[in-house]
Design a protein around this motif. Structure first.
Motif, PDB file in Angstrom:
ATOM      1  N   CYS A  32      -1.122 -18.938  13.010  1.00  0.00           N
ATOM      2  CA  CYS A  32      -1.962 -18.338  11.982  1.00  0.00           C
ATOM      3  C   CYS A  32      -2.820 -19.411  11.303  1.00  0.00           C
ATOM      4  N   SER A 155       2.809 -13.469   4.440  1.00  0.00           N
ATOM      5  CA  SER A 155       2.013 -12.242   4.426  1.00  0.00           C
ATOM      6  C   SER A 155       0.606 -12.517   3.908  1.00  0.00           C
ATOM      7  N   TYR A 156       0.475 -13.409   2.929  1.00  0.00           N
ATOM      8  CA  TYR A 156      -0.834 -13.776   2.402  1.00  0.00           C
ATOM      9  C   TYR A 156      -1.689 -14.417   3.502  1.00  0.00           C
ATOM     10  N   GLU A 158      -1.254 -14.315   6.788  1.00  0.00           N
ATOM     11  CA  GLU A 158      -1.500 -13.402   7.897  1.00  0.00           C
ATOM     12  C   GLU A 158      -2.630 -12.429   7.560  1.00  0.00           C
ATOM     13  N   SER A 159      -2.615 -11.877   6.369  1.00  0.00           N
ATOM     14  CA  SER A 159      -3.668 -10.961   5.944  1.00  0.00           C
ATOM     15  C   SER A 159      -5.020 -11.680   5.893  1.00  0.00           C
ATOM     16  N   TYR A 160      -5.027 -12.895   5.364  1.00  0.00           N
ATOM     17  CA  TYR A 160      -6.234 -13.719   5.278  1.00  0.00           C
ATOM     18  C   TYR A 160      -6.800 -13.963   6.676  1.00  0.00           C
ATOM     19  N   ASN A 162      -6.165 -12.297   9.464  1.00  0.00           N
ATOM     20  CA  ASN A 162      -6.574 -11.046  10.103  1.00  0.00           C
ATOM     21  C   ASN A 162      -7.930 -10.572   9.607  1.00  0.00           C
ATOM     22  N   ARG A 163      -8.190 -10.724   8.315  1.00  0.00           N
ATOM     23  CA  ARG A 163      -9.502 -10.335   7.784  1.00  0.00           C
ATOM     24  C   ARG A 163     -10.595 -11.269   8.299  1.00  0.00           C
TER      25      ARG A 163
END
Length: 181
Positions: A32, A155-156, A158-160, A162-163
């Motif tokens: 990531c 999670s922070y 991964e979301s970052y 992915n966006r």
């Protein structure tokens, strides 16, 4: 019915991907972080993040945290880049800056002893992104103390990531990484 055709009634669309259960593994976290660095090198060439911190630089932080364990997410991000990595309107601190920033905040009335800084506000304000209890990320500032929860480090990130990869973010000099309008 045709063979191989999935019949879907209104509102019952099946999931076409595997939802994550639990947190990312260390290998997934490292991938990531690599994806984030690669995106920044491609989309934001003006960003100059640090080379990976050495094991000794990372290990030298522990005694400076007054008994607070070094969060695994902090070790991972320092191993990827020793400072300078934009996280929206924050930029990650170097290993030496983490100790200095934490020392400067310890006497602040709104500071908690379990907090470990990860990143500072990109515009130079007193806002920080901090680890609380070793796992959760929160925003912190001198006026309010702990503000919003950003979830776990994994999670922070991964979301970052992915966006970023979905084309929903852009980098603006002086502002950091922002959502596309």
């Amino acid at each position: 019915k045709m063979a191989g055709v999935l019949e879907v009634s209104k509102g019952s669309m099946p999931s076409i991907h595997n939802a994550r259960e639990g947190e990312m593994s260390a290998e997934e976290t490292n991938q990531c972080l690599l994806d984030i660095k690669t995106w920044l090198q491609d989309k934001a060439p003006s960003v100059k993040f640090g080379a990976p911190a050495s094991d000794s630089e990372i290990e030298s932080l522990s005694p400076k945290l007054d008994g607070v364990p070094l969060p695994s997410g902090l070790k991972a991000i320092l191993s990827a880049a020793n400072g300078g990595l934009p996280l929206f309107d924050y930029v990650t601190l170097t290993a030496s800056e983490i100790a200095d920033v934490r020392q400067g905040c310890v006497s602040h009335a709104k500071w908690r002893s379990d907090l470990v800084p990860l990143a500072k506000n990109i515009d130079g304000g007193d806002g920080l992104l901090v680890f609380a209890n070793g796992k959760e990320l929160h925003s912190w500032d001198g006026d309010s103390g702990i503000c919003s929860s950003e979830g776990t480090f994994e999670s922070y990130m991964e979301s970052y990531r992915n966006r970023m990869l979905a084309g929903k973010l852009e980098y603006l000099d002086g502002c950091g990484v922002t959502e596309l309008a």
